[in-house]
Design a protein around this motif. Structure first.
Motif, PDB file in Angstrom:
ATOM      1  N   ALA A 217       0.819  -1.225   0.000  1.00 45.57           N
ATOM      2  CA  ALA A 217       0.000   0.000   0.000  1.00 45.57           C
ATOM      3  C   ALA A 217       0.847   1.266   0.000  1.00 45.57           C
ATOM      4  O   ALA A 217       1.974   1.294   0.514  1.00 45.57           O
ATOM      5  N   HIS A 218       0.254   2.317  -0.564  1.00 46.22           N
ATOM      6  CA  HIS A 218       0.865   3.648  -0.536  1.00 46.22           C
ATOM      7  C   HIS A 218       0.529   4.300   0.808  1.00 46.22           C
ATOM      8  O   HIS A 218      -0.592   4.156   1.303  1.00 46.22           O
ATOM      9  N   PRO A 219       1.480   5.038   1.417  1.00 42.63           N
ATOM     10  CA  PRO A 219       1.215   5.590   2.754  1.00 42.63           C
ATOM     11  C   PRO A 219       0.167   6.713   2.809  1.00 42.63           C
ATOM     12  O   PRO A 219      -0.140   7.193   3.904  1.00 42.63           O
ATOM     13  N   GLU A 220      -0.401   7.115   1.662  1.00 39.25           N
ATOM     14  CA  GLU A 220      -1.542   8.040   1.710  1.00 39.25           C
ATOM     15  C   GLU A 220      -2.824   7.283   2.078  1.00 39.25           C
ATOM     16  O   GLU A 220      -3.874   7.888   2.276  1.00 39.25           O
ATOM     17  N   SER A 221      -2.735   5.939   2.142  1.00 36.66           N
ATOM     18  CA  SER A 221      -3.920   5.124   2.474  1.00 36.66           C
ATOM     19  C   SER A 221      -4.225   5.221   3.962  1.00 36.66           C
ATOM     20  O   SER A 221      -3.358   5.565   4.777  1.00 36.66           O
ATOM     21  N   GLU A 222      -5.477   4.841   4.310  1.00 36.91           N
ATOM     22  CA  GLU A 222      -5.896   4.962   5.710  1.00 36.91           C
ATOM     23  C   GLU A 222      -5.195   3.933   6.598  1.00 36.91           C
ATOM     24  O   GLU A 222      -4.724   2.895   6.120  1.00 36.91           O
ATOM     25  N   ALA A 223      -5.185   4.233   7.917  1.00 40.83           N
ATOM     26  CA  ALA A 223      -4.430   3.422   8.885  1.00 40.83           C
ATOM     27  C   ALA A 223      -4.808   1.940   8.824  1.00 40.83           C
ATOM     28  O   ALA A 223      -3.923   1.076   8.902  1.00 40.83           O
TER      29      ALA A 223
END
Ligand code: 13P
Ligand code: SF4
Length: 330
Positions: A217-223
């Protein structure tokens, strides 16, 4: 008039998008015009496949900014979104920088209005300001340093441990970085609609169908997405990870445009896009802003050298400082 308003007026005056171009071979013409005008076509990995194929350089936000900083072309045509072309213009005040569709904005950049952010900053005078490159020139001008998802950790680590920091505008990337660095940065409450569009329910079903797939996942994704992911990285990080991994199957939680390069790099691996909440044609998450650029618009933009990006000279002088600090540290 703001930069965007000026450019919009420019586009409206030159209503050339209605011109019938059905007899034009866009790819041949784009190549010809690029050569004729000594223009470089820079494209983000989220662009449609056809644009990635003809670009002179395809990269993530950091690589594109680096490329824009060092190009000796006379003109930059940016197949990306507004903040990317604006960054290229700030780095090249004497070059013409054109963007095929001025409406190609960014929900994340829009989630951080300059007046409100300036107030927020005033309330925390001891804090240094680190901003993600996905923001307007006005926000960059209010920042100490800019970062991208590829170098955010390094940029934050460059401050002493006890230095209070404001991180803006992405709350998900900021929370992820707080966890990674053990800091307690103050986070601006902005987000990217594309990276918040994933459905956990549909993802669980997909994982049950493909238990051998690795979720990345890209770190702009939710926790909750990041917690489930086995690898978290920027666009370039995700591409490198899949190339280097011995795994054969991946579920990828980021904008679906990345799959074009990922599949080319890994013809022997199965790459599946993480599912979005809304049912749509790709059953994945697409950035509507990035997808506004088409071959027709690219051709017309190069031909007419419009719409071009202008940044106020005073603003540009302030905004370039944190961008250059980032480039020096990268
Ligand atoms: P990177 O290119 O830094 O991975 O950022 C992704 C993105 O959302 C660009 O708009
Ligand atoms: Fe902005 Fe998100 Fe689109 Fe990137 S993917 S341009 S952050 S809306």
């Amino acid at each position: 008039m703001t930069t965007l308003e000026t450019a919009k007026a420019q586009l409206e005056t030159n209503g050339f998008l209605d011109i019938d171009t059905s007899n034009i071979d866009y790819i041949a013409e784009i190549k010809r015009l690029k050569k004729e005008k000594n223009a470089i076509l820079l494209a983000h990995y989220y662009q449609i496949d056809e644009i990635q194929k003809i670009a002179d350089f395809v990269g993530d936000s950091l690589a594109l900014a680096q490329q824009a900083a060092k190009t000796d072309a006379d003109m930059i045509i940016f197949a990306g979104v507004h903040f990317m072309a604006e960054t290229a213009k700030i780095l090249n005040p004497d070059k013409k920088v054109i963007l095929p569709d001025l409406k190609a904005g960014c929900s994340l950049a829009d989630s951080c209005p300059p007046e409100a952010f300036s107030e927020f900053k005033k309330q925390h005078p001891n804090h240094k300001v680190v901003t993600y490159i996905n923001c307007s020139a006005d926000i960059k001008a209010l920042s100490d340093i800019v970062c991208t998802s590829s170098n955010a950790r390094k940029i934050i680590d460059s401050f002493p441990e006890n230095q209070p920091i404001i991180f803006a505008p992405d709350r998900n990337l900021g929370a992820y970085l707080n966890k990674e660095t053990g800091r307690d940065m103050l986070l601006w409450d902005g987000a990217c609609i594309v990276h918040e569009a994933f459905s956990m329910e549909k993802l669980i079903e997909l994982v049950q169908k493909h238990p051998d797939a690795e979720l990345i996942a890209h770190p702009e994704s939710e926790a909750h997405m990041l917690k489930a992911a086995k690898y978290i990285g920027s666009t370039a990080g995700l591409l490198n990870h899949v190339k280097q991994s011995k795994k054969k199957k991946f579920i990828v939680a980021t904008e679906v445009g990345i799959l074009f390069q990922m599949m080319q790099d890994n013809p022997d691996k199965e790459i599946i896009a993480a599912p979005a909440k809304e049912d749509n044609t790709c059953a994945c998450s697409e950035c509507a802003f990035m997808k506004m650029n088409t071959l027709k618009k690219l051709y017309l933009c190069l031909k007419h050298e419009l719409p071009n990006i202008e940044v106020d000279a005073e603003l540009s002088k302030k905004a370039i400082i944190p961008i250059q600090r980032m480039l020096e540290l990268s």
